[in-house]
Design a protein around this motif. Structure first.
Motif, mmCIF file in Angstrom:
data_model
loop_
_atom_site.group_PDB
_atom_site.id
_atom_site.type_symbol
_atom_site.label_atom_id
_atom_site.label_comp_id
_atom_site.label_asym_id
_atom_site.label_seq_id
_atom_site.Cartn_x
_atom_site.Cartn_y
_atom_site.Cartn_z
ATOM 1 N N THR A 1 0.896 -1.172 -0.066
ATOM 2 C CA THR A 1 0.049 0.076 -0.014
ATOM 3 C C THR A 1 0.937 1.225 0.040
ATOM 4 O OG1 THR A 1 -0.044 0.090 2.525
ATOM 5 C CG2 THR A 1 -1.861 -1.374 1.177
ATOM 6 N N HIS A 2 0.312 2.405 -0.647
ATOM 7 C CA HIS A 2 0.950 3.632 -0.473
ATOM 8 C C HIS A 2 0.320 4.319 0.878
ATOM 9 C CE1 HIS A 2 1.310 8.076 -1.298
ATOM 10 N NE2 HIS A 2 2.357 7.601 -2.020
ATOM 11 N N TRP A 3 1.325 5.001 1.410
ATOM 12 C CA TRP A 3 0.868 5.563 2.798
ATOM 13 C C TRP A 3 -0.313 6.369 2.732
ATOM 14 C CZ3 TRP A 3 0.737 10.818 4.120
ATOM 15 C CH2 TRP A 3 1.250 11.581 3.115
ATOM 16 N N LEU A 4 -0.676 7.185 1.764
ATOM 17 C CA LEU A 4 -1.753 8.173 1.726
ATOM 18 C C LEU A 4 -2.652 7.529 0.776
ATOM 19 C CD1 LEU A 4 -2.919 10.789 2.103
ATOM 20 C CD2 LEU A 4 -1.848 11.821 0.070
ATOM 21 N N TYR A 5 -2.296 7.010 -0.399
ATOM 22 C CA TYR A 5 -3.768 6.529 -1.214
ATOM 23 C C TYR A 5 -3.827 4.950 -1.019
ATOM 24 C CZ TYR A 5 -2.207 10.615 -3.744
ATOM 25 O OH TYR A 5 -1.999 11.766 -4.277
ATOM 26 N N GLY A 6 -3.312 4.407 -0.259
ATOM 27 C CA GLY A 6 -3.393 2.864 -0.071
ATOM 28 C C GLY A 6 -3.414 2.162 -1.288
ATOM 29 N N ASN A 7 -4.299 1.446 -1.857
ATOM 30 C CA ASN A 7 -4.292 0.493 -2.874
ATOM 31 C C ASN A 7 -4.972 1.143 -4.074
ATOM 32 O OD1 ASN A 7 -4.587 -1.922 -0.667
ATOM 33 N ND2 ASN A 7 -2.817 -1.941 -2.002
ATOM 34 N N GLN A 8 -5.436 2.321 -3.992
ATOM 35 C CA GLN A 8 -6.334 3.071 -4.636
ATOM 36 C C GLN A 8 -5.918 3.236 -6.214
ATOM 37 O OE1 GLN A 8 -7.818 6.630 -3.001
ATOM 38 N NE2 GLN A 8 -8.660 7.341 -5.020
ATOM 39 N N LYS A 9 -4.545 3.746 -6.356
ATOM 40 C CA LYS A 9 -3.962 4.149 -7.818
ATOM 41 C C LYS A 9 -3.939 2.975 -8.460
ATOM 42 C CE LYS A 9 -1.623 8.513 -7.314
ATOM 43 N NZ LYS A 9 -0.393 9.223 -7.529
ATOM 44 N N LYS A 10 -3.608 1.953 -7.981
ATOM 45 C CA LYS A 10 -3.369 0.705 -8.724
ATOM 46 C C LYS A 10 -4.746 0.199 -9.358
ATOM 47 C CE LYS A 10 -0.962 -3.783 -8.959
ATOM 48 N NZ LYS A 10 -0.288 -4.792 -8.259
ATOM 49 N N CYS A 11 -5.642 0.214 -8.302
ATOM 50 C CA CYS A 11 -7.023 -0.282 -8.415
ATOM 51 C C CYS A 11 -7.702 0.466 -9.540
ATOM 52 C CB CYS A 11 -7.889 -0.028 -7.134
ATOM 53 S SG CYS A 11 -9.407 -0.446 -7.425
ATOM 54 N N ASN A 12 -7.625 1.745 -9.529
ATOM 55 C CA ASN A 12 -8.094 2.548 -10.467
ATOM 56 C C ASN A 12 -7.574 2.315 -12.074
ATOM 57 O OD1 ASN A 12 -9.691 4.016 -8.800
ATOM 58 N ND2 ASN A 12 -8.397 5.825 -8.916
ATOM 59 N N LEU A 13 -6.301 1.793 -12.188
ATOM 60 C CA LEU A 13 -5.655 1.561 -13.434
ATOM 61 C C LEU A 13 -5.871 0.147 -13.907
ATOM 62 C CD1 LEU A 13 -2.358 3.096 -12.806
ATOM 63 C CD2 LEU A 13 -4.263 4.042 -14.067
ATOM 64 N N GLU A 14 -5.994 -0.781 -13.065
ATOM 65 C CA GLU A 14 -6.083 -2.136 -13.574
ATOM 66 C C GLU A 14 -6.820 -3.261 -12.620
ATOM 67 O OE1 GLU A 14 -1.549 -3.278 -12.122
ATOM 68 O OE2 GLU A 14 -1.944 -2.587 -14.134
ATOM 69 N N GLU A 15 -8.085 -2.627 -12.064
ATOM 70 C CA GLU A 15 -8.575 -3.185 -11.040
ATOM 71 C C GLU A 15 -9.154 -4.678 -11.326
ATOM 72 O OE1 GLU A 15 -12.859 -2.492 -8.295
ATOM 73 O OE2 GLU A 15 -12.432 -1.055 -9.899
ATOM 74 N N LEU A 16 -9.804 -4.766 -12.244
ATOM 75 C CA LEU A 16 -10.366 -6.181 -12.657
ATOM 76 C C LEU A 16 -9.331 -7.190 -12.938
ATOM 77 C CD1 LEU A 16 -13.561 -5.590 -14.856
ATOM 78 C CD2 LEU A 16 -13.324 -5.863 -12.347
ATOM 79 N N GLU A 17 -8.004 -6.851 -13.611
ATOM 80 C CA GLU A 17 -6.885 -7.703 -14.014
ATOM 81 C C GLU A 17 -6.201 -8.023 -12.660
ATOM 82 O OE1 GLU A 17 -6.131 -9.275 -16.518
ATOM 83 O OE2 GLU A 17 -7.957 -8.381 -17.623
ATOM 84 N N MET A 18 -6.325 -7.132 -11.641
ATOM 85 C CA MET A 18 -5.602 -7.184 -10.311
ATOM 86 C C MET A 18 -6.283 -8.279 -9.497
ATOM 87 S SD MET A 18 -4.903 -4.346 -7.369
ATOM 88 C CE MET A 18 -6.520 -3.961 -7.100
ATOM 89 N N PHE A 19 -7.754 -8.070 -9.615
ATOM 90 C CA PHE A 19 -8.505 -9.124 -8.798
ATOM 91 C C PHE A 19 -8.396 -10.611 -9.494
ATOM 92 C CE2 PHE A 19 -11.150 -5.222 -7.109
ATOM 93 C CZ PHE A 19 -10.317 -5.460 -6.185
ATOM 94 N N LYS A 20 -8.017 -10.603 -10.614
ATOM 95 C CA LYS A 20 -7.663 -12.035 -11.078
ATOM 96 C C LYS A 20 -6.277 -12.516 -10.633
ATOM 97 C CE LYS A 20 -9.749 -11.581 -15.945
ATOM 98 N NZ LYS A 20 -9.671 -11.589 -17.183
ATOM 99 N N GLU A 21 -5.639 -11.795 -10.418
ATOM 100 C CA GLU A 21 -4.206 -12.464 -10.096
ATOM 101 C C GLU A 21 -3.771 -12.538 -8.498
ATOM 102 O OE1 GLU A 21 -1.959 -13.437 -12.047
ATOM 103 O OE2 GLU A 21 -3.535 -12.878 -13.682
ATOM 104 N N LEU A 22 -4.463 -11.641 -7.793
ATOM 105 C CA LEU A 22 -4.574 -11.478 -6.209
ATOM 106 C C LEU A 22 -4.916 -12.783 -5.705
ATOM 107 C CD1 LEU A 22 -5.394 -7.944 -5.274
ATOM 108 C CD2 LEU A 22 -3.158 -8.879 -5.293
#
Length: 472
Positions: free
Chosen positions: A59-80
């Motif tokens: 996580t980022h100290w301020l944004y958390g997982n937000q930035k990565k989620c905005n860019l590639e949310e569905l693909e991220m939830f396939k891999e995690l």
């Protein structure tokens, strides 16, 4: 005497003494700010302790997982799910975190609870849809569901079936005119119009209203903008503060859009209500109609205590069915047709199955739906790959313990990540392949979980029978 010195009897006092009121205000403000900082720090530490058993992505100290989620949310939830079995923690900013779950046994534990729907997430929907079945909970939900039971009786659904068929035929005629040598076309817009036309017929008995291009185009554009606003709000941690959100331009835009999409349904509702006060006008309307629409049923609905819906409750239910359902219906149908187009061998089998049912008839009926198992399998498989509702959330009022022994304290938000569950390689064989992963690994309990997840996701949020069983 030194020129810079000040005589003690000159009457001059320190600056703060001369501004005693201002100093008290500043001190009080600093105390409040300090109190809020301490409160936020303790919340952050509490979330860290609660989620320690559930590691998640960096996580980022301020944004958390937000930035990565905005860019590639569905693909991220396939891999995690490959890296974090069963569940992982997810941060939206430094003071808001949730637990995403996607294991069948975790899902069973989640669904067996009767906790409240997540107020943080659903507060953005209330202004749009109102407090209808989708957002209600507890006894109020059960009361509304009981009053609306007759709206989904088989005989009523049979009337709706032919109305929907007419809308589909109109859409197919338009497709025939648009067909060219090009092998591809954008079908989402026309599917949205068909879904909206069907729902308007079933709810209001409004015929061919979508032929008014100005209305249909503007309405669908506004719905698209509302969906974008909600997505932005859910992924902007500043907007989780009601104070900040209400002052933001995003809130003003969202409110204006919601008021606009509700205008037409409110006008139809008021006209119908006015007709009820005139028996002659009402009889004239009923003679023209061959079926009872949803608005008729809501007006006539009476509970066991003799109390029916208020005007506000009727409007909330209408907006829930009209605004939200046409969007998810169009999305689901688009992905079903996309999957069939990308898998011509399965498309051919579906066509042969339906042609075998039709024989010399020109159209299927409601009774045919249970006679097309292969088509049903392909539809459900497409909904697995591309669920119209990718996740639902609840805030748990009591501690919860999962089958592997890990637990969470009360007050935590748990997200049933339907998308991640449907692409979880620990559950499905070849999860990215259409119609090649229909056999679940593991026990019969997991097979039961698959069937549960194929229910209407809107009504999975509360106990009770889902509205519809053949194609949820």
């Amino acid at each position: 005497m030194d020129s810079d010195s000040v005589p003690t009897d000159s009457g001059m006092v320190p600056w703060l003494e001369r501004h005693r009121t201002l100093s008290l205000v500043l001190t009080f403000t600093l105390v409040l700010l300090l109190r809020q900082v301490v409160k936020l720090y303790l919340r952050h530490q509490g979330l860290l302790r609660a989620l320690r058993p559930f590691p998640g992505p960096p996580t980022h100290w301020l944004y958390g997982n937000q930035k990565k989620c905005n860019l590639e949310e569905l693909e991220m939830f396939k891999e995690l799910p490959k890296k974090y079995p069963s569940a992982f923690s997810f941060w939206v900013g430094p003071f808001h975190a949730v637990l995403h779950i996607y294991d069948p046994e975790y899902v069973k534990t989640f669904l067996n609870r009767k906790d409240l729907k997540c107020p943080v997430n659903y507060k953005f929907l209330i202004l749009w849809l109102g407090n209808g079945l989708l957002l209600l909970h507890g006894e109020t939900w059960h009361h509304h569901r009981r009053l609306m039971t007759t709206a989904f009786h088989f005989n009523v659904m049979n009337d709706y079936f032919y109305l929907i068929k007419d809308s589909i035929c109109t859409m197919l005629d338009e497709w025939g005119k648009l067909r060219t040598e090009d092998s591809s076309m954008d079908i989402y817009q026309s599917l949205s119009l068909m879904a909206l036309d069907s729902i308007l017929k079933c709810i209001f008995s409004v015929q061919d209203f979508c032929k008014e291009k100005s209305f249909s185009t503007t309405y669908l554009q506004n719905i698209s903008k509302i969906s974008s606003c909600i997505y932005e709000c859910l992924h902007t941690f500043f907007y989780y503060s009601d104070f900040i959100y209400k002052l933001s331009p995003a809130c003003q835009e969202f409110q204006a859009l919601c008021q606009e999409v509700k205008k037409q349904s409110a006008k139809i509702f008021q006209d119908r209500k006015a007709s009820l006060k005139s028996p002659e006008k009402q009889n004239k309307i009923q003679k023209k109609k061959k079926y009872r629409d949803l608005l008729d049923i809501l007006f006539q609905a009476q509970g066991t205590e003799g109390g029916g819906f208020t005007d506000e409750e009727i409007m909330d239910e209408i907006n829930t069915f009209m605004c939200n359902n046409h969007n998810t219906l169009a999305s689901g149908l688009s992905w079903i047709l996309y999957c069939l187009a990308m898998n011509p061998e399965h498309q051919k089998k579906c066509r042969e199955e339906i042609q075998g049912i039709l024989e010399d008839k020109d159209s299927i009926t409601l009774n045919h739906l249970n006679q097309m198992p292969y088509s049903a399998m392909c539809i459900k498989e497409a909904l697995r790959l591309y669920p119209p509702v990718p996740r639902i959330a609840r805030e748990f009022s009591k501690p919860i313990t999962f089958p592997d022994g890990r637990s969470l304290p009360p007050g935590m938000i748990i997200v049933l990540n339907i998308w991640a569950l449907h692409h979880n390689p620990a559950v499905w064989e070849n999860p990215q392949s259409h119609c090649r992963s229909l056999t679940l690994k593991g026990s019969l309990q997991r097979i039961a979980i698959r069937d549960i997840l194929m229910l209407s996701y809107h009504f999975l949020l509360d106990p009770g029978t889902a509205l519809g069983s053949t194609f949820p």
